[in-house]
Design a protein around this motif. Sequence first.
Motif, PDB file in Angstrom:
ATOM      1  N   TYR A 153       1.598  -0.576 -15.137  1.00  0.00           N
ATOM      2  CA  TYR A 153       0.502  -0.881 -14.212  1.00  0.00           C
ATOM      3  C   TYR A 153      -0.108  -2.235 -14.564  1.00  0.00           C
ATOM      4  O   TYR A 153      -0.462  -2.489 -15.722  1.00  0.00           O
ATOM      5  N   LEU A 154      -0.218  -3.090 -13.552  1.00  0.00           N
ATOM      6  CA  LEU A 154      -0.762  -4.440 -13.773  1.00  0.00           C
ATOM      7  C   LEU A 154      -2.223  -4.429 -13.336  1.00  0.00           C
ATOM      8  O   LEU A 154      -2.535  -4.421 -12.147  1.00  0.00           O
ATOM      9  N   ILE A 207      -0.678  -8.517   1.682  1.00  0.00           N
ATOM     10  CA  ILE A 207      -0.063  -7.812   0.550  1.00  0.00           C
ATOM     11  C   ILE A 207       1.063  -8.608  -0.115  1.00  0.00           C
ATOM     12  O   ILE A 207       0.980  -8.930  -1.312  1.00  0.00           O
ATOM     13  N   PHE A 208       2.103  -8.941   0.669  1.00  0.00           N
ATOM     14  CA  PHE A 208       3.259  -9.582   0.026  1.00  0.00           C
ATOM     15  C   PHE A 208       2.892 -10.857  -0.731  1.00  0.00           C
ATOM     16  O   PHE A 208       3.346 -11.038  -1.870  1.00  0.00           O
ATOM     17  N   PRO A 209       2.068 -11.754  -0.162  1.00  0.00           N
ATOM     18  CA  PRO A 209       1.764 -12.966  -0.928  1.00  0.00           C
ATOM     19  C   PRO A 209       1.123 -12.663  -2.280  1.00  0.00           C
ATOM     20  O   PRO A 209       1.424 -13.308  -3.284  1.00  0.00           O
ATOM     21  N   ARG A 210       0.267 -11.654  -2.331  1.00  0.00           N
ATOM     22  CA  ARG A 210      -0.381 -11.303  -3.603  1.00  0.00           C
ATOM     23  C   ARG A 210       0.645 -10.772  -4.610  1.00  0.00           C
ATOM     24  O   ARG A 210       0.604 -11.103  -5.795  1.00  0.00           O
ATOM     25  N   LEU A 211       1.551  -9.923  -4.123  1.00  0.00           N
ATOM     26  CA  LEU A 211       2.549  -9.351  -5.038  1.00  0.00           C
ATOM     27  C   LEU A 211       3.505 -10.440  -5.529  1.00  0.00           C
ATOM     28  O   LEU A 211       3.834 -10.504  -6.717  1.00  0.00           O
ATOM     29  N   ARG A 264       5.088   0.173  -9.588  1.00  0.00           N
ATOM     30  CA  ARG A 264       4.114   1.021 -10.282  1.00  0.00           C
ATOM     31  C   ARG A 264       2.684   0.683  -9.822  1.00  0.00           C
ATOM     32  O   ARG A 264       1.901   1.550  -9.440  1.00  0.00           O
ATOM     33  N   THR A 265       2.396  -0.588  -9.806  1.00  0.00           N
ATOM     34  CA  THR A 265       1.035  -1.017  -9.472  1.00  0.00           C
ATOM     35  C   THR A 265       0.706  -0.680  -8.026  1.00  0.00           C
ATOM     36  O   THR A 265      -0.373  -0.167  -7.734  1.00  0.00           O
ATOM     37  N   ASP A 304       0.252   3.159  -7.534  1.00  0.00           N
ATOM     38  CA  ASP A 304      -1.074   3.587  -8.034  1.00  0.00           C
ATOM     39  C   ASP A 304      -2.178   3.122  -7.074  1.00  0.00           C
ATOM     40  O   ASP A 304      -3.136   3.843  -6.825  1.00  0.00           O
ATOM     41  N   HIS A 305      -2.001   1.925  -6.554  1.00  0.00           N
ATOM     42  CA  HIS A 305      -2.966   1.378  -5.590  1.00  0.00           C
ATOM     43  C   HIS A 305      -3.040   2.274  -4.346  1.00  0.00           C
ATOM     44  O   HIS A 305      -4.122   2.621  -3.874  1.00  0.00           O
ATOM     45  N   ILE A 306      -1.873   2.661  -3.840  1.00  0.00           N
ATOM     46  CA  ILE A 306      -1.822   3.546  -2.655  1.00  0.00           C
ATOM     47  C   ILE A 306      -2.566   4.850  -2.966  1.00  0.00           C
ATOM     48  O   ILE A 306      -3.403   5.312  -2.185  1.00  0.00           O
ATOM     49  N   ALA A 307      -2.249   5.434  -4.129  1.00  0.00           N
ATOM     50  CA  ALA A 307      -2.849   6.729  -4.497  1.00  0.00           C
ATOM     51  C   ALA A 307      -4.370   6.622  -4.541  1.00  0.00           C
ATOM     52  O   ALA A 307      -5.083   7.484  -4.028  1.00  0.00           O
TER      53      ALA A 307
END
Length: 353
Positions: free
Chosen positions: A210-211, A241-245, A257-258, A261-264
């Motif tokens: 997790y980041l 979303i994509f630019p941040r990732l 993973r990150t 967890d974010h979705i959850a």
Amino acid sequence: MISYKVIGVMSGTSLDGIDLAYIHFQKEAQWSFKILEAETIPYAKTLENKLREAIHYEKEKLAECDTSYTKYLAETIQSFIKKHKITEIDAVCSHGHTILHQPENGITYQIGNQEILASLIQQKVVCDFRVQDVKLGGQGAPLVPIGDELLFPEYDYCLNLGGFANVSFHKDGKRIAYDICPVNIVLNKYAKQLGFAYDDKGNLAKSGTYLLALGSELSNIPYYKQQPPKSLGLEWVQKEIFPRLEASRRKEIDLLRTFTDHIALQIARNFKIRTKILVTGGGAYNDYLLAKIKFYKEVNLVKPADELIEYKEAVIFGFLGILRLRDEVNCLKSVTGATKNHSSGKIYNLKVN
Ligand SMILES: Nc1ncnc2c1ncn2[C@@H]1O[C@H](COP(=O)(O)OP(=O)(O)OP(=O)(O)O)[C@@H](O)[C@H]1O
Ligand SMILES: CC(=O)N[C@H]1[C@@H]2OC[C@@H](O2)[C@@H](O)[C@@H]1O[C@H](C)C(=O)O
């Protein structure tokens, strides 16, 4: 007793294929249904790529794409009817495939909804369910909540985990619903980069790290604080979303993973403790995601039979078509923000020559 047999057809945002369901709906005091046949016809890689690219097409090319997709849909529906030897059909109720969705600019565009569909399949067709709602100032989405309300009243919440997560529930005497965050549209991208079609059971995410900084940056995206009605589209994911990732330059496994967890976390925030939640959509098979939601909030996540997990949206589009044929409300202003409740969808009757 009121009785309809319809075929519901849906092409979801994860671009896995066309979902078809043949359903028998009945109404006594309340509506009930039974799925008689259901099947997903996966997209060939070339078509999948074309649908992903279509957002960038110019007007003329998009119109061509619309016609060829309508023909492709017709062939798919016809094979489904033939294969399952279906003889009684009151209507084929088809969503088409969303290419553009910018309700704030008055635009929502689903391909596959051309009038020729009815003559090609020789059936009555109900389709193009979103456009009227956007014209009435609504988000044009989500549309499934009226189905949640009338077909699944025993649940406190209905959660669908498809390309996006959306939720619907009853509050202060009305149905509320909105898109929460992207799910498989993001997870599939990184799973694919690792050589998998999707993150089976969430095992890839589970093995990543997790980041923290990225996780908190994602949580600060303004959409999450916005009040409903609200909905998401591919354009939003490409912008927010994509630019941040990508900018984080981290390994795919850690992004998985990150983001899981974010979705959850984003999903869990919507629920009251110890409530009963119907979970559908392919993301219901993501065990890691479901465990993480329960970690963030103690709730009862109910996974129905696989058929309903996978075909709930096709079933509900079948139902929306029936409501349209009956001229009954199938778009709720409390959900979409339109100026009124309305009965949406174009009806293409077979012309008898
Ligand atoms: N075993 C599994 N483990 C994890 N995820 C899975 C599994 N099986 C399917 N999925 C996910 O579910 C996705 C398909 O879900 P679904 O068909 O509900 O989406 P959709 O209908 O395209 O989306 P939407 O409802 O947003 O339009 C797959 O692309 C995959 O990401
Ligand atoms: C514009 C569009 O096609 N929206 C889809 C998409 O996929 C999930 C989410 O975003 C939802 O808002 C909607 O579909 C579901 C079936 C709905 O309208 O209820």
